[in-house]
Scaffold this motif. Structure first.
Motif, PDB file in Angstrom:
ATOM      1  N   LEU A 187      -4.482   2.168  -9.873  1.00  0.00           N
ATOM      2  CA  LEU A 187      -3.176   0.988  -9.459  1.00  0.00           C
ATOM      3  C   LEU A 187      -4.114  -0.015  -8.795  1.00  0.00           C
ATOM      4  O   LEU A 187      -3.251  -0.926  -8.259  1.00  0.00           O
ATOM      5  CB  LEU A 187      -2.748   1.756  -8.229  1.00  0.00           C
ATOM      6  CG  LEU A 187      -1.668   2.913  -8.983  1.00  0.00           C
ATOM      7  CD1 LEU A 187      -1.355   3.494  -7.926  1.00  0.00           C
ATOM      8  CD2 LEU A 187      -0.261   2.203 -10.629  1.00  0.00           C
ATOM      9  N   LYS A 188      -4.717  -0.104  -8.481  1.00  0.00           N
ATOM     10  CA  LYS A 188      -6.138  -1.359  -7.602  1.00  0.00           C
ATOM     11  C   LYS A 188      -5.406  -2.330  -8.216  1.00  0.00           C
ATOM     12  O   LYS A 188      -5.318  -3.936  -7.304  1.00  0.00           O
ATOM     13  CB  LYS A 188      -7.434  -0.771  -8.011  1.00  0.00           C
ATOM     14  CG  LYS A 188      -8.324  -1.975  -7.188  1.00  0.00           C
ATOM     15  CD  LYS A 188      -8.010  -1.776  -5.576  1.00  0.00           C
ATOM     16  CE  LYS A 188      -9.477  -2.461  -4.435  1.00  0.00           C
ATOM     17  NZ  LYS A 188      -8.524  -3.316  -4.642  1.00  0.00           N
ATOM     18  N   GLU A 221       1.158  -1.140   0.381  1.00  0.00           N
ATOM     19  CA  GLU A 221       0.001   0.720  -0.749  1.00  0.00           C
ATOM     20  C   GLU A 221       1.289   1.284  -0.276  1.00  0.00           C
ATOM     21  O   GLU A 221       0.384   2.522  -0.838  1.00  0.00           O
ATOM     22  CB  GLU A 221      -1.032  -0.147   1.496  1.00  0.00           C
ATOM     23  CG  GLU A 221      -2.616  -1.070   1.074  1.00  0.00           C
ATOM     24  CD  GLU A 221      -2.939  -1.251   2.272  1.00  0.00           C
ATOM     25  OE1 GLU A 221      -2.156  -0.912   3.370  1.00  0.00           O
ATOM     26  OE2 GLU A 221      -3.219  -2.903   2.287  1.00  0.00           O
ATOM     27  N   SER A 281       1.816   6.707  -6.699  1.00  0.00           N
ATOM     28  CA  SER A 281       0.211   7.829  -7.170  1.00  0.00           C
ATOM     29  C   SER A 281       0.523   9.258  -6.664  1.00  0.00           C
ATOM     30  O   SER A 281       0.240   9.948  -7.867  1.00  0.00           O
ATOM     31  CB  SER A 281      -0.767   7.551  -6.203  1.00  0.00           C
ATOM     32  OG  SER A 281      -1.793   7.945  -6.242  1.00  0.00           O
ATOM     33  N   GLU A 327      -1.668  -3.454  -7.277  1.00  0.00           N
ATOM     34  CA  GLU A 327      -2.249  -3.327  -5.929  1.00  0.00           C
ATOM     35  C   GLU A 327      -2.428  -5.127  -5.321  1.00  0.00           C
ATOM     36  O   GLU A 327      -1.314  -5.964  -5.525  1.00  0.00           O
ATOM     37  CB  GLU A 327      -2.923  -2.492  -4.991  1.00  0.00           C
ATOM     38  CG  GLU A 327      -3.053  -2.646  -3.464  1.00  0.00           C
ATOM     39  CD  GLU A 327      -3.194  -1.694  -3.041  1.00  0.00           C
ATOM     40  OE1 GLU A 327      -3.429  -0.467  -3.650  1.00  0.00           O
ATOM     41  OE2 GLU A 327      -3.948  -2.152  -1.653  1.00  0.00           O
ATOM     42  N   MET A 381       2.122   1.679  -3.256  1.00  0.00           N
ATOM     43  CA  MET A 381       1.342   1.930  -4.352  1.00  0.00           C
ATOM     44  C   MET A 381       0.621   3.727  -4.075  1.00  0.00           C
ATOM     45  O   MET A 381       0.788   4.620  -4.996  1.00  0.00           O
ATOM     46  CB  MET A 381      -0.494   1.856  -4.376  1.00  0.00           C
ATOM     47  CG  MET A 381       0.203  -0.145  -4.300  1.00  0.00           C
ATOM     48  SD  MET A 381       0.154   0.246  -6.013  1.00  0.00           S
ATOM     49  CE  MET A 381       1.610  -0.733  -5.898  1.00  0.00           C
ATOM     50  N   GLN A 382       1.048   3.711  -3.138  1.00  0.00           N
ATOM     51  CA  GLN A 382       1.086   5.937  -2.828  1.00  0.00           C
ATOM     52  C   GLN A 382       1.707   6.515  -3.147  1.00  0.00           C
ATOM     53  O   GLN A 382       1.597   7.546  -3.867  1.00  0.00           O
ATOM     54  CB  GLN A 382       0.514   5.889  -0.977  1.00  0.00           C
ATOM     55  CG  GLN A 382       0.093   6.553  -0.586  1.00  0.00           C
ATOM     56  CD  GLN A 382      -1.205   7.688  -1.610  1.00  0.00           C
ATOM     57  OE1 GLN A 382      -2.332   6.920  -1.162  1.00  0.00           O
ATOM     58  NE2 GLN A 382      -1.506   8.661  -1.779  1.00  0.00           N
ATOM     59  N   ARG A 399      -5.047   5.777  -6.937  1.00  0.00           N
ATOM     60  CA  ARG A 399      -4.858   4.377  -6.422  1.00  0.00           C
ATOM     61  C   ARG A 399      -5.880   3.381  -6.759  1.00  0.00           C
ATOM     62  O   ARG A 399      -6.054   2.469  -6.827  1.00  0.00           O
ATOM     63  CB  ARG A 399      -5.670   4.771  -4.602  1.00  0.00           C
ATOM     64  CG  ARG A 399      -4.725   5.698  -4.007  1.00  0.00           C
ATOM     65  CD  ARG A 399      -3.025   4.319  -3.618  1.00  0.00           C
ATOM     66  NE  ARG A 399      -3.057   3.266  -3.011  1.00  0.00           N
ATOM     67  CZ  ARG A 399      -3.433   2.985  -2.112  1.00  0.00           C
ATOM     68  NH1 ARG A 399      -2.929   3.680  -1.108  1.00  0.00           N
ATOM     69  NH2 ARG A 399      -3.512   1.870  -1.759  1.00  0.00           N
TER      70      ARG A 399
END
Ligand SMILES: Cc1cc2nc3c(=O)[nH]c(=O)nc-3n(C[C@H](O)[C@H](O)[C@H](O)COP(=O)(O)O)c2cc1C
Length: 217
Positions: free
Chosen positions: A116-117, A99, A106, A120, A102-103, A113
């Protein structure tokens, strides 16, 4: 590649120049600028998914390096070099690490986000399918890649280095409190400048021939 071409290529020449240094000259110091350069070469390393499941403890403090030397079968490089890089993989790769990554994507690339799911979920599925031991092996492989980049970068700036596996991982983890940081030492490298007395620097490189290690099909 003939030896003339090798000589003309500065990068290959630097790789030929480097060797796993046994005797460092403690009076010669790696500048802060070069230290930054080497850290940057590690930071820019490629890693699977880009997850970077490792951290590096850089030990300058001599008292700590003395303790590390005892845990590295007394190898003198630990105290005669200037810095010891302890490449350490995550003990446990958590969903939170994915996570955070991913942040970072982003924020850095200005993507949501939500977009990017898929990525992830893929990475979370991968890490959750691995046992903790498999996660550690996977993380250590990434840390070794970073070591490879580091060794090339050091050679390219004519900084001497000695990569080392000859140490007691558990003792290192204890001395550096790595367990509390969710880390496990994988491999280390000492950096500094070679002593003129280190006879190994004057010897030819020993490597297999190209035909022994490449299969061009
Ligand atoms: C992962 C790894 C672990 C190593 N461990 C040690 C070590 O504990 N002590 C040491 O003096 N050299 C160590 N070496 C250095 C190798 O012996 C050396 O790289 C190899 O003999 C090739 O020689 P060169 O690097 O000088 O060209 C290690 C190298 C690697 C890549």
């Amino acid at each position: 590649m003939n030896s003339e071409v090798k000589k003309q290529n500065a990068y290959l020449e630097n790789l030929n120049w480097r060797y796993a240094t046994k005797q460092f000259d403690p009076s010669k110091k790696v500048s802060k600028e070069n230290l930054e350069l080497l850290m940057e070469s590690v930071r820019l390393s490629a890693s699977s998914y880009g997850l970077q499941p490792y951290e590096i403890v850089v030990v300058e403090d001599l008292e700590t390096r003395k303790k590390l030397k005892d845990a590295a079968y007394g190898q003198p490089q630990l105290i005669d070099s200037n810095y010891v890089f302890v490449f350490s993989n995550f003990r446990k790769i958590e969903e939170k690490h994915v996570e955070d990554y991913m942040q970072n994507i982003s924020d850095t690339r200005n993507v949501s986000r939500e977009d990017l799911k898929g990525m992830e979920d893929t990475i979370k599925n991968t890490i959750n399918s691995l046992s903790q031991e498999q996660q550690q092996i996977w993380g250590a492989k990434q840390a070794y890649l970073a070591l490879g980049n580091f060794l090339s970068a050091a050679a390219n700036s004519r900084i001497d280095a000695c990569p080392m596996e000859g140490f007691e991982n558990e003792k290192f983890d204890e001395i550096l409190h790595l367990k509390d940081k969710n880390l496990k030492s994988a491999v280390i490298a000492c950096i500094g400048y070679r002593s003129e007395e280190d006879s190994l620097q004057y010897q030819e490189k020993v490597r297999k021939s190209k035909s022994e290690i490449f299969h061009i099909i």
